[in-house]
Design a protein around this motif. Structure first.
Motif, PDB file in Angstrom:
ATOM      1  N   GLY A  75      -2.206  17.783   3.796  1.00 52.61           N
ATOM      2  CA  GLY A  75      -1.501  16.471   3.935  1.00 52.61           C
ATOM      3  C   GLY A  75      -2.058  15.579   5.246  1.00 52.61           C
ATOM      4  O   GLY A  75      -2.639  16.270   6.418  1.00 52.61           O
ATOM      5  N   ILE A  76      -2.266  14.338   5.015  1.00 49.46           N
ATOM      6  CA  ILE A  76      -2.686  13.272   6.158  1.00 49.46           C
ATOM      7  C   ILE A  76      -1.591  12.329   6.105  1.00 49.46           C
ATOM      8  O   ILE A  76      -1.187  11.771   5.621  1.00 49.46           O
ATOM      9  CB  ILE A  76      -3.920  12.439   5.708  1.00 49.46           C
ATOM     10  N   LYS A  77      -1.168  12.310   7.627  1.00 51.95           N
ATOM     11  CA  LYS A  77       0.181  11.116   7.911  1.00 51.95           C
ATOM     12  C   LYS A  77      -1.107  10.075   8.479  1.00 51.95           C
ATOM     13  O   LYS A  77      -1.688  10.093   9.252  1.00 51.95           O
ATOM     14  CB  LYS A  77       0.541  11.872   8.960  1.00 51.95           C
ATOM     15  N   ILE A  78      -0.595   8.943   7.864  1.00 51.74           N
ATOM     16  CA  ILE A  78      -1.120   7.569   8.171  1.00 51.74           C
ATOM     17  C   ILE A  78      -0.192   6.667   8.746  1.00 51.74           C
ATOM     18  O   ILE A  78       0.816   6.362   8.464  1.00 51.74           O
ATOM     19  CB  ILE A  78      -1.513   6.871   7.094  1.00 51.74           C
ATOM     20  N   GLU A  79      -0.526   6.038   9.952  1.00 48.76           N
ATOM     21  CA  GLU A  79       0.296   5.065  10.786  1.00 48.76           C
ATOM     22  C   GLU A  79       0.067   3.851  10.543  1.00 48.76           C
ATOM     23  O   GLU A  79      -0.919   3.345  10.123  1.00 48.76           O
ATOM     24  CB  GLU A  79       0.181   5.400  12.505  1.00 48.76           C
ATOM     25  N   LEU A 111       0.022   2.332   3.460  1.00 48.78           N
ATOM     26  CA  LEU A 111      -0.076   3.660   3.236  1.00 48.78           C
ATOM     27  C   LEU A 111       0.144   4.547   4.319  1.00 48.78           C
ATOM     28  O   LEU A 111       0.153   4.227   5.393  1.00 48.78           O
ATOM     29  CB  LEU A 111      -1.846   4.164   3.066  1.00 48.78           C
ATOM     30  N   HIS A 112       1.220   5.293   3.955  1.00 44.11           N
ATOM     31  CA  HIS A 112       1.828   6.069   4.820  1.00 44.11           C
ATOM     32  C   HIS A 112       1.373   7.581   4.897  1.00 44.11           C
ATOM     33  O   HIS A 112       1.657   8.352   5.831  1.00 44.11           O
ATOM     34  CB  HIS A 112       3.630   6.090   4.776  1.00 44.11           C
ATOM     35  N   ALA A 113       0.813   8.004   4.009  1.00 49.24           N
ATOM     36  CA  ALA A 113       0.267   9.375   3.761  1.00 49.24           C
ATOM     37  C   ALA A 113      -0.786   9.443   2.573  1.00 49.24           C
ATOM     38  O   ALA A 113      -0.786   8.737   1.632  1.00 49.24           O
ATOM     39  CB  ALA A 113       1.594  10.319   3.301  1.00 49.24           C
ATOM     40  N   ALA A 114      -1.749  10.554   2.910  1.00 53.92           N
ATOM     41  CA  ALA A 114      -2.659  10.654   1.924  1.00 53.92           C
ATOM     42  C   ALA A 114      -2.645  12.466   1.832  1.00 53.92           C
ATOM     43  O   ALA A 114      -2.258  13.120   2.616  1.00 53.92           O
ATOM     44  CB  ALA A 114      -3.792  10.214   2.132  1.00 53.92           C
ATOM     45  N   SER A 115      -3.360  12.845   0.784  1.00 54.88           N
ATOM     46  CA  SER A 115      -3.694  14.403   0.558  1.00 54.88           C
ATOM     47  C   SER A 115      -5.084  14.524   0.307  1.00 54.88           C
ATOM     48  O   SER A 115      -5.373  13.629  -0.582  1.00 54.88           O
ATOM     49  CB  SER A 115      -2.612  15.149  -0.117  1.00 54.88           C
TER      50      SER A 115
END
Length: 347
Positions: free
Chosen positions: A343-347, A40-44
Motif C-alpha cells: 500500500g501507498i498512502k497519499i496526502e 487520490l488518498h491511496a494506491a497499491s
C-alpha cells in the motif's frame, strides 16, 4: 482552493530499472464534460508496476506515463455530463479503462491505467467516469486501492469463465495480492483452499486467513502430486490460480481435475521456454489453461457486491509507504518481503 501543482511519479523510459522512476511536480489536472476529478488518498502496487521500468512488461505502453493502476479516493469535481458520480463519492480506479463489459478486446487491452493512460501515483487525477467504480462501503481508501488489478484478476479467475461453486477446491500459489484475494473469495464461496508457500511465518498467516491445506513448495518440490491427494477421491483441484510461471505450471498440471481451470496470471518464477510445459499438455490433463488480463467494470461491480455482502477486507502488508517513498516501496516489493498487497498512502 486547488493547488497550482501536484506531486506525482513519472516513468519516461524503460529497461533501466527503478531509477526510471522520477518524482516531481505537474500542473493541477483539469477535467472535461465526461470526466471526474479525484483526490487520490491511496494506491497499491502490483508486480506489473515493477516490471514496466525493467522493460519486461508484454502489453502496450505510452511513455512518459504516471505509473500505478490501483488507486482510491474522493470525487472533488465532476464534468457537466457525468451521471455516475457526484462530489464526495468514494471511488476506485478500473485497470483497463475501456473494458466495460464482456471479454477483453484489442481496444480494451490498450487502455491500461499506469501503462497507456496516466495512473494513480499522484495526488490528483482526472478520469473518464467509465474508468471508475464506487468503492465498497465497508473498506477504507487504502483497502479499496488494492482492488483494481489483483482483486479483479482473482475474481475473474474464480468467476469469469466457470463460476466457483461451494465444495469445490481452489489452489493458490504464494502470498501475493492475487493469491490472497483468491483465498478470501474462495472461502467466502464455501470452497476448500490449498495454498503453497516457502515460509513458516507465512504458513501461519495463511492458516489465519482460512487456508485448509498448506504445502511448502521448497521442501516439497513435487507439490502437485501432494495437492491431488488433498482433494476428494484424489480427483484433483477445480481451479488453480497460477502466478508462478514455468516451474509452477508443470506442478499445476499434475493436480488439476478433469475439466478444471488453470488461470494463468503471472510469471513470478520466470519464463523458461526450454522447460515450461507445452500447450498440448493441457490435452493430457483434460483441462482449460486460461490467460487473464484483469477484468471488466461489470465484473468489478460484481466483486464489490460480494466484498460488501461478506465483509471481506483485503490483506495489506503492515508496511505502508508514503507517496514520496514509492521507489523504496518498489524495492521492498521486488525483494518479496511483502505479504498481500503493497500500500501507498497519499496526502
Amino acid at each position: 482552493m486547488a493547488p497550482a501543482k501536484i506531486k506525482q511519479w513519472t516513468i519516461s523510459n524503460k529497461e533501466k530499472g527503478f531509477d526510471e522512476l522520477q518524482y516531481g511536480e505537474a500542473p493541477f489536472p483539469s477535467i472535461g464534460e465526461n470526466s471526474v476529478l479525484v483526490k487520490l488518498h491511496a494506491a497499491s502496487l502490483n508486480y506489473r508496476d515493477l516490471i514496466i521500468p525493467k522493460g519486461l512488461y508484454p502489453f502496450p505502453l505510452t511513455l512518459p506515463v504516471v505509473p500505478g493502476s490501483d488507486g482510491a479516493g474522493e470525487v472533488v469535481e465532476v464534468g457537466a455530463k457525468v451521471t455516475q458520480f457526484k462530489k464526495g463519492d468514494k471511488v476506485t480506479t478500473l485497470f483497463n479503462q475501456y473494458h466495460q463489459y464482456g471479454p477483453v478486446d484489442i481496444r480494451s487491452s490498450k487502455s491500461g491505467l499506469g501503462g497507456v493512460i496516466d495512473g494513480t501515483l499522484r495526488q490528483y487525477g482526472a478520469f473518464n467516469e467509465n474508468g471508475l467504480i464506487k468503492s465498497p462501503d465497508n473498506l477504507t481508501h487504502l483497502e479499496s486501492s488494492t482492488l483494481s488489478c489483483a482483486g479483479l484478476t482473482s475474481w475473474n479467475a474464480l468467476y469469469g469463465l466457470k463460476p466457483l461453486k461451494p465444495g469445490q477446491t481452489v489452489l493458490v500459489q504464494g502470498t501475493g495480492g492475487v493469491s490472497m484475494f483468491a483465498l478470501q473469495f474462495a472461502k467466502a464461496a464455501g470452497a476448500t483452499v490449498i495454498a503453497t508457500t516457502s515460509s513458516k511465518e507465512k504458513e501461519k498467516k495463511l492458516k489465519e486467513l482460512g487456508a485448509d491445506h498448506i504445502i511448502n513448495y521448497k521442501t516439497n518440490p513435487e507439490w502437485g502430486e501432494i495437492a491431488r491427494t488433498l482433494t476428494p477421491n484424489n480427483e484433483g483441484v477445480d481451479n488453480i490460480v497460477e502466478v508462478g510461471g514455468a516451474g509452477t505450471l508443470a506442478q499445476s498440471l499434475k493436480c488439476i481435475k478433469f475439466e478444471g481451470v488453470i488461470s494463468v496470471i503471472g510469471f513470478l518464477g520466470g519464463v523458461d521456454r526450454a522447460t515450461q510445459p507445452a500447450i498440448l499438455d493441457a490435452l493430457s490433463a483434460i483441462c482449460t489453461v486460461r490467460a487473464i488480463y484483469v477484468g471488466s467494470k461489470e465484473l468489478m461491480n460484481d466483486m464489490v457486491r460480494a466484498i460488501e455482502a461478506n465483509d471481506i477486507h483485503p490483506v495489506v502488508d503492515p508496511k505502508v509507504f508514503t507517496l514520496d517513498k514509492v521507489k523504496e516501496a518498489y524495492e521492498y516489493m521486488w525483494s518479496q518481503q511483502h505479504f498481500g498487497k503493497m500500500g501507498i498512502k497519499i496526502e
